[in-house]
Design an enzyme around this catalytic site. Structure first.
Site, mmCIF file in Angstrom:
data_model
loop_
_atom_site.group_PDB
_atom_site.id
_atom_site.type_symbol
_atom_site.label_atom_id
_atom_site.label_comp_id
_atom_site.label_asym_id
_atom_site.label_seq_id
_atom_site.Cartn_x
_atom_site.Cartn_y
_atom_site.Cartn_z
ATOM 1 N N CYS A 114 25.486 89.386 6.763
ATOM 2 C CA CYS A 114 25.720 88.957 5.369
ATOM 3 C C CYS A 114 26.955 89.615 4.751
ATOM 4 O O CYS A 114 27.423 89.173 3.701
ATOM 5 C CB CYS A 114 24.507 89.270 4.506
ATOM 6 S SG CYS A 114 23.031 88.403 5.028
ATOM 7 N N HIS A 250 26.650 89.463 -3.194
ATOM 8 C CA HIS A 250 25.986 88.682 -2.149
ATOM 9 C C HIS A 250 24.663 88.178 -2.727
ATOM 10 O O HIS A 250 23.940 88.913 -3.382
ATOM 11 C CB HIS A 250 25.741 89.572 -0.931
ATOM 12 C CG HIS A 250 24.839 88.959 0.079
ATOM 13 N ND1 HIS A 250 25.000 87.668 0.536
ATOM 14 C CD2 HIS A 250 23.738 89.449 0.718
ATOM 15 C CE1 HIS A 250 24.052 87.399 1.416
ATOM 16 N NE2 HIS A 250 23.266 88.458 1.540
ATOM 17 N N ASN A 280 19.796 82.547 0.464
ATOM 18 C CA ASN A 280 20.747 83.465 1.096
ATOM 19 C C ASN A 280 21.561 82.703 2.141
ATOM 20 O O ASN A 280 21.043 82.360 3.197
ATOM 21 C CB ASN A 280 19.962 84.625 1.727
ATOM 22 C CG ASN A 280 20.866 85.676 2.346
ATOM 23 O OD1 ASN A 280 22.064 85.458 2.532
ATOM 24 N ND2 ASN A 280 20.298 86.814 2.669
HETATM 25 N N1 ACO Z 1 4.870 83.719 0.532
HETATM 26 C C1 ACO Z 1 3.749 84.383 0.171
HETATM 27 N N2 ACO Z 1 3.482 85.651 0.557
HETATM 28 C C2 ACO Z 1 4.394 86.253 1.346
HETATM 29 C C3 ACO Z 1 5.572 85.622 1.767
HETATM 30 C C4 ACO Z 1 5.803 84.297 1.329
HETATM 31 N N3 ACO Z 1 6.886 83.614 1.659
HETATM 32 N N4 ACO Z 1 6.278 86.482 2.534
HETATM 33 C C5 ACO Z 1 5.570 87.618 2.595
HETATM 34 N N5 ACO Z 1 4.431 87.478 1.889
HETATM 35 C C6 ACO Z 1 3.359 88.448 1.693
HETATM 36 C C7 ACO Z 1 3.329 89.538 2.729
HETATM 37 O O1 ACO Z 1 2.682 89.128 3.914
HETATM 38 C C8 ACO Z 1 2.577 90.624 2.002
HETATM 39 O O2 ACO Z 1 1.202 90.325 2.078
HETATM 40 P P1 ACO Z 1 0.103 91.492 2.291
HETATM 41 O O3 ACO Z 1 0.248 92.378 1.089
HETATM 42 O O4 ACO Z 1 -1.173 90.748 2.344
HETATM 43 O O5 ACO Z 1 0.509 92.177 3.561
HETATM 44 C C9 ACO Z 1 3.000 90.455 0.539
HETATM 45 O O6 ACO Z 1 3.547 89.121 0.450
HETATM 46 C C10 ACO Z 1 4.040 91.468 0.090
HETATM 47 O O7 ACO Z 1 5.048 91.537 1.100
HETATM 48 P P2 ACO Z 1 6.341 92.397 0.899
HETATM 49 O O8 ACO Z 1 7.193 92.239 2.123
HETATM 50 O O9 ACO Z 1 5.980 93.787 0.492
HETATM 51 O O10 ACO Z 1 7.003 91.650 -0.342
HETATM 52 P P3 ACO Z 1 8.308 92.008 -1.116
HETATM 53 O O11 ACO Z 1 8.038 92.145 -2.549
HETATM 54 O O12 ACO Z 1 9.085 93.098 -0.458
HETATM 55 O O13 ACO Z 1 9.148 90.650 -0.960
HETATM 56 C C11 ACO Z 1 10.995 89.861 0.374
HETATM 57 C C12 ACO Z 1 9.500 90.190 0.314
HETATM 58 C C13 ACO Z 1 11.248 88.736 -0.614
HETATM 59 C C14 ACO Z 1 11.363 89.441 1.769
HETATM 60 C C15 ACO Z 1 11.813 91.094 -0.053
HETATM 61 O O14 ACO Z 1 11.362 92.238 0.630
HETATM 62 C C16 ACO Z 1 13.294 90.923 0.202
HETATM 63 O O15 ACO Z 1 13.939 90.087 -0.382
HETATM 64 N N6 ACO Z 1 13.888 91.777 1.054
HETATM 65 C C17 ACO Z 1 15.300 91.739 1.316
HETATM 66 C C18 ACO Z 1 15.498 90.888 2.477
HETATM 67 C C19 ACO Z 1 16.807 90.179 2.514
HETATM 68 O O16 ACO Z 1 17.290 89.681 1.543
HETATM 69 N N7 ACO Z 1 17.355 90.119 3.716
HETATM 70 C C20 ACO Z 1 18.494 89.343 3.979
HETATM 71 C C21 ACO Z 1 19.639 90.087 4.527
HETATM 72 S S1 ACO Z 1 19.909 91.599 3.807
HETATM 73 C C22 ACO Z 1 20.490 91.116 2.391
HETATM 74 O O17 ACO Z 1 21.073 90.083 2.343
HETATM 75 C C23 ACO Z 1 20.250 92.000 1.246
#
Ligand code: ACO
Length: 323
Positions: A114, A250, A280
């Site tokens: 990214c 980004h 993204n």
């Molecule tokens: N729909 C519903 N529930 C979901 C989903 C979904 N799509 N995805 C995950 N969950 C659930 C998980 O299984 C978890 O359930 P559990 O508590 O029963 O285990 C719960 O939601 C919480 O999961 P977390 O991973 O803790 O959720 P979080 O608030 O961190 O959000 C997310 C997840 C959106 C992926 C976030 O962590 C994020 O955006 N991270 C950055 C990732 C990113 O952007 N990467 C791209 C490259 S790096 C960059 O560009 C910055």
């Protein structure tokens, strides 16, 4: 030392819109969960007969048009991507062919997930500043949906396809004030595609050619790291937070963007946000956001822009730009 300026921007999103409601039919998720945790309402998906270089070519053509520059006047193409059409030639060479740009001019890809666009911008900027080229196309383009496991709700709701481009020109006037690049390969397993052609096709499985991510951990590192790079960039230029007119981040997750804006003390009205419309798009997201705000008149000549990115590798980087 020669200065460099952005003299044109362009972008392209594929036509097909995929809503959160469609994803509800594929995995256990909901529109409200996706919007609340990421800010994403919809993403674009490349057509079956389109490739990453097709998207990049249209974005580049639009940037050339905006700059009033013909393809023959481009003497360098640097393209940031993590979704090359082929192992080789590079996407940059294919775009050079598509544009009918100057044969013999260097064209190559830069791979920093990214962060690829800020990496590409840094490289092109150095070429121009040392007299290695006069006019460069810097492109960020990715077809991330081709790397998605549509059964993995932790990743398939986050990404989309697109391309953005700028024309960078050597100039007497300051434009790109500084660029800052970093990487930390030690944490690669938090966000990666665990397979590549170099490992051999016999080791390719249904899932290891797709994005794998520990989202929550990535989120925390991204917020911390982007906060640090804001300070590094401003300190390097002897400028303060109040000097920044626009944050052009980004576009991965609205909550990461909001955290960086808070660090800058910038109201969200001074932050270009496009993640809601296309998710993204990896390398494409910064030039897409930049082009959006240039074309709708928010970003004006003379404005001070802070561009920043974080991605797989880990890689991260920034650029301070007088537009
Ligand atoms: N729909 C519903 N529930 C979901 C989903 C979904 N799509 N995805 C995950 N969950 C659930 C998980 O299984 C978890 O359930 P559990 O508590 O029963 O285990 C719960 O939601 C919480 O999961 P977390 O991973 O803790 O959720 P979080 O608030 O961190 O959000 C997310 C997840 C959106 C992926 C976030 O962590 C994020 O955006 N991270 C950055 C990732 C990113 O952007 N990467 C791209 C490259 S790096 C960059 O560009 C910055």
């Amino acid at each position: 030392m020669i200065n460099t300026r952005i003299i044109g921007t362009g972008s392209y999103l594929p036509e097909r819109i995929m809503t959160n409601a469609e994803l509800e039919a594929l995995v256990e998720t909901s529109d409200s969960w996706i919007q609340e945790r990421t800010g994403i309402a919809e993403r674009r998906v490349v057509a079956d007969d389109q490739s990453c270089t097709d998207l990049a070519t249209i974005a580049a053509q639009r940037a050339l048009e905006a700059a009033n520059v013909s393809p023959e006047d481009i003497d360098l193409i640097v393209l940031g991507t993590c979704t090359p059409d082929r192992v080789f030639p590079s996407n940059a060479c294919l775009v050079q062919q598509n544009l009918g740009s100057k044969a013999g001019a260097p064209a190559f890809d830069v791979a920093a997930a990214c962060s690829s666009f800020v990496y590409a911008l840094d490289v092109a900027n150095r070429f121009l500043r040392t007299g290695g080229a006069e006019r460069a196309l810097v492109i960020g383009a990715d077809t991330m949906t081709r790397l998605l496991n549509w059964k993995d709700r932790g990743t398939c709701v986050l990404f989309g396809d697109g391309a953005g481009a700028i024309v960078l020109e050597a100039s007497d006037e300051p434009g790109i004030l500084s660029t800052h690049l970093h990487a930390d390969g030690a944490q690669e397993c938090l966000l990666h595609v665990p397979w590549g052609p170099g490992m051999g096709y016999d080791r390719l499985t249904d899932t290891n050619g797709k994005i794998s991510m520990r989202g929550n951990e990535v989120f925390k590192v991204a917020v911390r790291t982007l906060g640090r790079i804001v300070d590094e960039t401003l300190d390097a230029n002897g400028l303060s937070k109040e000097d920044v007119d626009w944050l052009v981040p980004h576009q991965a997750n609205i909550r990461i963007i909001q955290a960086t804006a808070r660090k800058l003390g910038l109201p969200m009205e001074r932050v270009v946000q496009t993640v809601q419309h296309h998710g993204n798009t990896s390398s494409a997201s910064i030039p897409l956001a930049l082009d959006t705000a240039v074309r709708d008149g928010r970003i004006k000549p003379g404005d001070l822009l802070l561009l920043e990115a974080f991605g797989g590798g880990f890689t991260w980087g920034s650029a301070l730009v007088r537009y």
